[in-house]
Design a protein around this motif. Sequence first.
Motif, PDB file in Angstrom:
ATOM      1  N   MET A   1       2.209  -5.529  21.322  1.00 40.30           N
ATOM      2  CA  MET A   1       3.361  -5.994  21.071  1.00 40.30           C
ATOM      3  C   MET A   1       4.269  -6.683  22.272  1.00 40.30           C
ATOM      4  O   MET A   1       4.482  -7.920  22.376  1.00 40.30           O
ATOM      5  CB  MET A   1       4.311  -5.187  20.096  1.00 40.30           C
ATOM      6  N   GLU A   2       4.471  -5.576  22.968  1.00 42.85           N
ATOM      7  CA  GLU A   2       5.519  -6.098  24.297  1.00 42.85           C
ATOM      8  C   GLU A   2       4.615  -6.997  25.101  1.00 42.85           C
ATOM      9  O   GLU A   2       5.114  -7.881  25.856  1.00 42.85           O
ATOM     10  CB  GLU A   2       5.769  -4.706  24.888  1.00 42.85           C
ATOM     11  N   ILE A   3       3.354  -6.484  25.224  1.00 43.36           N
ATOM     12  CA  ILE A   3       2.517  -7.489  26.404  1.00 43.36           C
ATOM     13  C   ILE A   3       2.427  -8.815  25.942  1.00 43.36           C
ATOM     14  O   ILE A   3       2.467  -9.622  26.675  1.00 43.36           O
ATOM     15  CB  ILE A   3       1.286  -6.717  26.479  1.00 43.36           C
ATOM     16  N   MET A   4       2.301  -9.080  24.604  1.00 48.00           N
ATOM     17  CA  MET A   4       2.104 -10.425  23.923  1.00 48.00           C
ATOM     18  C   MET A   4       3.393 -11.141  23.876  1.00 48.00           C
ATOM     19  O   MET A   4       3.557 -12.238  23.604  1.00 48.00           O
ATOM     20  CB  MET A   4       1.341 -10.207  22.756  1.00 48.00           C
ATOM     21  N   GLY A   5       4.556 -10.045  23.942  1.00 51.26           N
ATOM     22  CA  GLY A   5       5.627 -10.992  23.886  1.00 51.26           C
ATOM     23  C   GLY A   5       6.335 -11.290  22.533  1.00 51.26           C
ATOM     24  O   GLY A   5       7.119 -11.940  22.170  1.00 51.26           O
ATOM     25  N   HIS A   6       5.677 -10.405  21.483  1.00 56.35           N
ATOM     26  CA  HIS A   6       6.032 -10.504  20.170  1.00 56.35           C
ATOM     27  C   HIS A   6       7.326  -9.714  19.928  1.00 56.35           C
ATOM     28  O   HIS A   6       7.153  -8.649  20.369  1.00 56.35           O
ATOM     29  CB  HIS A   6       4.971 -10.117  19.141  1.00 56.35           C
ATOM     30  N   SER A   7       8.304 -10.034  19.100  1.00 52.83           N
ATOM     31  CA  SER A   7       9.475  -9.439  18.984  1.00 52.83           C
ATOM     32  C   SER A   7       9.215  -8.246  17.745  1.00 52.83           C
ATOM     33  O   SER A   7       9.958  -7.186  17.549  1.00 52.83           O
ATOM     34  CB  SER A   7      10.498 -10.316  18.321  1.00 52.83           C
TER      35      SER A   7
ATOM     36  N   THR B   1       2.017  -9.273  15.761  1.00 54.11           N
ATOM     37  CA  THR B   1       0.921  -8.513  16.654  1.00 54.11           C
ATOM     38  C   THR B   1      -0.194  -8.337  15.461  1.00 54.11           C
ATOM     39  O   THR B   1      -1.227  -8.808  15.691  1.00 54.11           O
ATOM     40  CB  THR B   1       1.405  -7.633  17.451  1.00 54.11           C
TER      41      THR B   1
ATOM     42  N   ILE C   1      -1.586 -11.176  13.708  1.00 54.93           N
ATOM     43  CA  ILE C   1      -2.680 -11.942  14.536  1.00 54.93           C
ATOM     44  C   ILE C   1      -4.058 -11.227  14.688  1.00 54.93           C
ATOM     45  O   ILE C   1      -4.921 -11.739  14.951  1.00 54.93           O
ATOM     46  CB  ILE C   1      -2.127 -12.450  15.635  1.00 54.93           C
ATOM     47  N   TYR C   2      -3.990  -9.934  15.087  1.00 52.89           N
ATOM     48  CA  TYR C   2      -4.954  -9.211  15.874  1.00 52.89           C
ATOM     49  C   TYR C   2      -5.667  -7.973  15.004  1.00 52.89           C
ATOM     50  O   TYR C   2      -6.806  -7.594  15.366  1.00 52.89           O
ATOM     51  CB  TYR C   2      -4.476  -8.615  17.081  1.00 52.89           C
TER      52      TYR C   2
END
Length: 49
Positions: free
Chosen positions: A1-7, A12, A15-16
């Motif tokens: 979540m943090e790495i992908m920039g999702h709030s 996340t 999507i994944y």
Amino acid sequence: MEIMGHSQIAVTMNIYAHVIPAMQQEAASRMDDALGGPGSDELGERDAD
């Protein structure tokens, strides 16, 4: 979540989430190979059957 920039984690996962079962199967297969589990030969490779 943090790495992908999702709030939010829900973004996340939406999507994944489809990737997780394939990753689990791959990890289990690699562990079988490494530990000489069913379907593995002496070199840690799976039988062609």
